[in-house]
Design a protein around this motif. Structure first.
Motif, PDB file in Angstrom:
ATOM      1  N   MET A 109      80.123 -15.895 -77.634  1.00 45.08           N
ATOM      2  CA  MET A 109      81.358 -15.617 -78.448  1.00 45.08           C
ATOM      3  C   MET A 109      82.073 -14.307 -77.824  1.00 45.08           C
ATOM      4  O   MET A 109      81.232 -13.261 -77.484  1.00 45.08           O
ATOM      5  CB  MET A 109      80.822 -15.163 -79.928  1.00 45.08           C
ATOM      6  N   SER A 110      83.183 -14.512 -77.688  1.00 42.53           N
ATOM      7  CA  SER A 110      83.912 -13.441 -77.090  1.00 42.53           C
ATOM      8  C   SER A 110      84.333 -12.279 -77.840  1.00 42.53           C
ATOM      9  O   SER A 110      84.228 -12.319 -79.084  1.00 42.53           O
ATOM     10  CB  SER A 110      85.311 -13.920 -76.283  1.00 42.53           C
ATOM     11  N   VAL A 111      84.857 -11.161 -77.492  1.00 38.86           N
ATOM     12  CA  VAL A 111      85.059 -10.229 -78.323  1.00 38.86           C
ATOM     13  C   VAL A 111      86.198 -10.271 -79.136  1.00 38.86           C
ATOM     14  O   VAL A 111      86.357 -10.068 -80.376  1.00 38.86           O
ATOM     15  CB  VAL A 111      85.435  -8.937 -77.339  1.00 38.86           C
ATOM     16  N   MET A 112      87.122 -11.050 -78.515  1.00 36.80           N
ATOM     17  CA  MET A 112      88.505 -11.573 -79.320  1.00 36.80           C
ATOM     18  C   MET A 112      88.173 -12.422 -80.554  1.00 36.80           C
ATOM     19  O   MET A 112      88.541 -12.157 -81.635  1.00 36.80           O
ATOM     20  CB  MET A 112      89.386 -12.311 -78.367  1.00 36.80           C
ATOM     21  N   ASP A 113      87.200 -13.275 -80.390  1.00 36.86           N
ATOM     22  CA  ASP A 113      86.545 -14.105 -81.608  1.00 36.86           C
ATOM     23  C   ASP A 113      85.866 -13.307 -82.594  1.00 36.86           C
ATOM     24  O   ASP A 113      86.306 -13.515 -83.872  1.00 36.86           O
ATOM     25  CB  ASP A 113      85.709 -15.142 -80.934  1.00 36.86           C
ATOM     26  N   LYS A 114      85.142 -12.151 -82.023  1.00 35.28           N
ATOM     27  CA  LYS A 114      84.373 -11.450 -83.390  1.00 35.28           C
ATOM     28  C   LYS A 114      85.439 -10.486 -83.970  1.00 35.28           C
ATOM     29  O   LYS A 114      85.434 -10.538 -85.202  1.00 35.28           O
ATOM     30  CB  LYS A 114      83.353 -10.530 -82.326  1.00 35.28           C
ATOM     31  N   LEU A 115      86.541  -9.928 -83.111  1.00 28.53           N
ATOM     32  CA  LEU A 115      87.676  -9.538 -84.006  1.00 28.53           C
ATOM     33  C   LEU A 115      88.258 -10.324 -85.100  1.00 28.53           C
ATOM     34  O   LEU A 115      88.669  -9.616 -86.043  1.00 28.53           O
ATOM     35  CB  LEU A 115      88.789  -8.837 -83.001  1.00 28.53           C
ATOM     36  N   LYS A 116      88.528 -11.857 -84.490  1.00 28.77           N
ATOM     37  CA  LYS A 116      89.268 -12.526 -85.457  1.00 28.77           C
ATOM     38  C   LYS A 116      88.432 -12.671 -86.696  1.00 28.77           C
ATOM     39  O   LYS A 116      89.064 -12.802 -87.685  1.00 28.77           O
ATOM     40  CB  LYS A 116      89.561 -13.798 -84.768  1.00 28.77           C
ATOM     41  N   GLN A 117      87.150 -12.860 -86.480  1.00 28.72           N
ATOM     42  CA  GLN A 117      86.145 -13.070 -87.823  1.00 28.72           C
ATOM     43  C   GLN A 117      86.219 -11.824 -88.632  1.00 28.72           C
ATOM     44  O   GLN A 117      86.301 -11.841 -89.869  1.00 28.72           O
ATOM     45  CB  GLN A 117      84.891 -13.135 -87.091  1.00 28.72           C
ATOM     46  N   MET A 118      86.520 -10.638 -87.932  1.00 28.81           N
ATOM     47  CA  MET A 118      86.263  -9.311 -88.783  1.00 28.81           C
ATOM     48  C   MET A 118      87.625  -9.095 -89.600  1.00 28.81           C
ATOM     49  O   MET A 118      87.551  -8.873 -90.683  1.00 28.81           O
ATOM     50  CB  MET A 118      86.020  -8.056 -87.937  1.00 28.81           C
ATOM     51  N   ILE A 119      88.794  -9.563 -88.989  1.00 26.14           N
ATOM     52  CA  ILE A 119      89.899  -9.207 -89.617  1.00 26.14           C
ATOM     53  C   ILE A 119      90.357 -10.529 -90.666  1.00 26.14           C
ATOM     54  O   ILE A 119      91.318 -10.628 -91.565  1.00 26.14           O
ATOM     55  CB  ILE A 119      91.054  -9.032 -88.826  1.00 26.14           C
ATOM     56  N   LYS A 120      89.499 -11.427 -90.588  1.00 23.46           N
ATOM     57  CA  LYS A 120      89.843 -12.592 -91.554  1.00 23.46           C
ATOM     58  C   LYS A 120      90.141 -12.293 -93.065  1.00 23.46           C
ATOM     59  O   LYS A 120      89.142 -11.685 -93.519  1.00 23.46           O
ATOM     60  CB  LYS A 120      88.839 -13.682 -91.348  1.00 23.46           C
ATOM     61  N   GLY A 121      91.237 -12.600 -93.408  1.00 23.90           N
ATOM     62  CA  GLY A 121      91.561 -12.172 -94.804  1.00 23.90           C
ATOM     63  C   GLY A 121      92.542 -10.888 -95.006  1.00 23.90           C
ATOM     64  O   GLY A 121      93.043 -10.572 -96.194  1.00 23.90           O
ATOM     65  N   HIS A 122      92.215 -10.209 -93.855  1.00 23.65           N
ATOM     66  CA  HIS A 122      92.979  -8.914 -93.859  1.00 23.65           C
ATOM     67  C   HIS A 122      93.973  -8.877 -92.756  1.00 23.65           C
ATOM     68  O   HIS A 122      94.293  -7.794 -91.930  1.00 23.65           O
ATOM     69  CB  HIS A 122      91.975  -7.731 -93.585  1.00 23.65           C
ATOM     70  N   GLU A 123      94.665 -10.072 -92.508  1.00 20.41           N
ATOM     71  CA  GLU A 123      95.740 -10.112 -91.363  1.00 20.41           C
ATOM     72  C   GLU A 123      96.776  -9.073 -91.520  1.00 20.41           C
ATOM     73  O   GLU A 123      97.276  -8.493 -90.389  1.00 20.41           O
ATOM     74  CB  GLU A 123      96.161 -11.686 -91.166  1.00 20.41           C
ATOM     75  N   LYS A 144     109.083  -0.390 -74.370  1.00 22.37           N
ATOM     76  CA  LYS A 144     109.116  -1.617 -74.158  1.00 22.37           C
ATOM     77  C   LYS A 144     107.997  -2.254 -73.752  1.00 22.37           C
ATOM     78  O   LYS A 144     107.543  -3.467 -74.345  1.00 22.37           O
ATOM     79  CB  LYS A 144     110.346  -2.157 -73.101  1.00 22.37           C
ATOM     80  N   HIS A 145     107.252  -1.583 -73.054  1.00 22.47           N
ATOM     81  CA  HIS A 145     105.727  -1.944 -72.689  1.00 22.47           C
ATOM     82  C   HIS A 145     104.862  -2.194 -73.965  1.00 22.47           C
ATOM     83  O   HIS A 145     104.057  -2.872 -74.117  1.00 22.47           O
ATOM     84  CB  HIS A 145     105.055  -1.344 -71.583  1.00 22.47           C
ATOM     85  N   VAL A 146     105.031  -0.961 -74.673  1.00 22.24           N
ATOM     86  CA  VAL A 146     104.333  -0.871 -75.873  1.00 22.24           C
ATOM     87  C   VAL A 146     104.507  -1.948 -77.019  1.00 22.24           C
ATOM     88  O   VAL A 146     103.722  -2.750 -77.658  1.00 22.24           O
ATOM     89  CB  VAL A 146     104.390   0.566 -76.766  1.00 22.24           C
ATOM     90  N   ASP A 147     105.852  -2.307 -77.160  1.00 22.72           N
ATOM     91  CA  ASP A 147     106.502  -3.244 -77.914  1.00 22.72           C
ATOM     92  C   ASP A 147     105.673  -4.869 -77.667  1.00 22.72           C
ATOM     93  O   ASP A 147     105.295  -5.757 -78.355  1.00 22.72           O
ATOM     94  CB  ASP A 147     107.612  -3.359 -78.020  1.00 22.72           C
ATOM     95  N   THR A 148     105.702  -4.929 -76.265  1.00 22.35           N
ATOM     96  CA  THR A 148     105.323  -6.300 -75.621  1.00 22.35           C
ATOM     97  C   THR A 148     103.608  -6.267 -75.762  1.00 22.35           C
ATOM     98  O   THR A 148     103.093  -7.317 -76.332  1.00 22.35           O
ATOM     99  CB  THR A 148     105.253  -6.201 -74.044  1.00 22.35           C
ATOM    100  N   ALA A 149     103.112  -5.219 -75.776  1.00 21.55           N
ATOM    101  CA  ALA A 149     101.684  -5.319 -75.944  1.00 21.55           C
ATOM    102  C   ALA A 149     101.445  -5.378 -77.387  1.00 21.55           C
ATOM    103  O   ALA A 149     100.309  -6.172 -77.787  1.00 21.55           O
ATOM    104  CB  ALA A 149     100.833  -4.024 -75.681  1.00 21.55           C
ATOM    105  N   GLN A 150     101.969  -4.715 -78.394  1.00 22.64           N
ATOM    106  CA  GLN A 150     101.882  -5.319 -79.671  1.00 22.64           C
ATOM    107  C   GLN A 150     102.175  -6.576 -80.137  1.00 22.64           C
ATOM    108  O   GLN A 150     101.277  -7.027 -80.978  1.00 22.64           O
ATOM    109  CB  GLN A 150     102.989  -4.406 -80.751  1.00 22.64           C
ATOM    110  N   GLU A 151     103.115  -7.247 -79.681  1.00 15.21           N
ATOM    111  CA  GLU A 151     103.620  -8.532 -80.047  1.00 15.21           C
ATOM    112  C   GLU A 151     102.398  -9.595 -79.488  1.00 15.21           C
ATOM    113  O   GLU A 151     101.820 -10.598 -80.226  1.00 15.21           O
ATOM    114  CB  GLU A 151     104.827  -8.914 -79.199  1.00 15.21           C
ATOM    115  N   LYS A 152     101.902  -9.201 -78.333  1.00 16.48           N
ATOM    116  CA  LYS A 152     100.611 -10.005 -77.717  1.00 16.48           C
ATOM    117  C   LYS A 152      99.343  -9.899 -78.345  1.00 16.48           C
ATOM    118  O   LYS A 152      98.733 -10.918 -78.646  1.00 16.48           O
ATOM    119  CB  LYS A 152     100.574  -9.840 -76.057  1.00 16.48           C
ATOM    120  N   LEU A 153      99.009  -8.532 -78.683  1.00 14.83           N
ATOM    121  CA  LEU A 153      97.919  -8.336 -79.478  1.00 14.83           C
ATOM    122  C   LEU A 153      98.234  -9.107 -81.099  1.00 14.83           C
ATOM    123  O   LEU A 153      97.151  -9.968 -81.385  1.00 14.83           O
ATOM    124  CB  LEU A 153      97.732  -6.934 -79.934  1.00 14.83           C
ATOM    125  N   LYS A 154      99.117  -9.142 -81.759  1.00 17.72           N
ATOM    126  CA  LYS A 154      99.438  -9.790 -82.737  1.00 17.72           C
ATOM    127  C   LYS A 154      99.194 -11.057 -82.685  1.00 17.72           C
ATOM    128  O   LYS A 154      98.657 -11.889 -83.504  1.00 17.72           O
ATOM    129  CB  LYS A 154     100.956  -9.424 -83.515  1.00 17.72           C
TER     130      LYS A 154
END
Length: 67
Positions: free
Chosen positions: A1-15, A39-49
């Motif tokens: 299980m990847s780190v991103m999968d673990k993060l998704k499970q942790m925030i489930k219901g609190h998106e 501009k770089h920060v905005d791009t990073a925020q969008e991709k992370l979301k």
């Protein structure tokens, strides 16, 4: 299980809160760098979301109803 999968499970219901946290962190970086990399920060925020799945919730609340 990847780190991103673990993060998704942790925030489930609190998106919405996770999206707000991403926004707040990006705003802090913008403040510390005096907007030099905004501009770089905005791009990073969008991709992370997108990866966390928080962007669908926010888009649904901001968009006007379709007719």
């Amino acid at each position: 299980m990847s780190v991103m999968d673990k993060l998704k499970q942790m925030i489930k219901g609190h998106e919405e809160k996770a999206g707000q946290g991403v926004d707040k962190a990006g705003d802090m970086v913008d403040e510390k760098t005096q907007g030099k990399y905004s501009k770089h920060v905005d791009t990073a925020q969008e991709k992370l979301k997108q990866q966390l799945g928080t962007d669908q919730q926010a888009k649904g609340q901001d968009d006007p109803p379709q007719q």
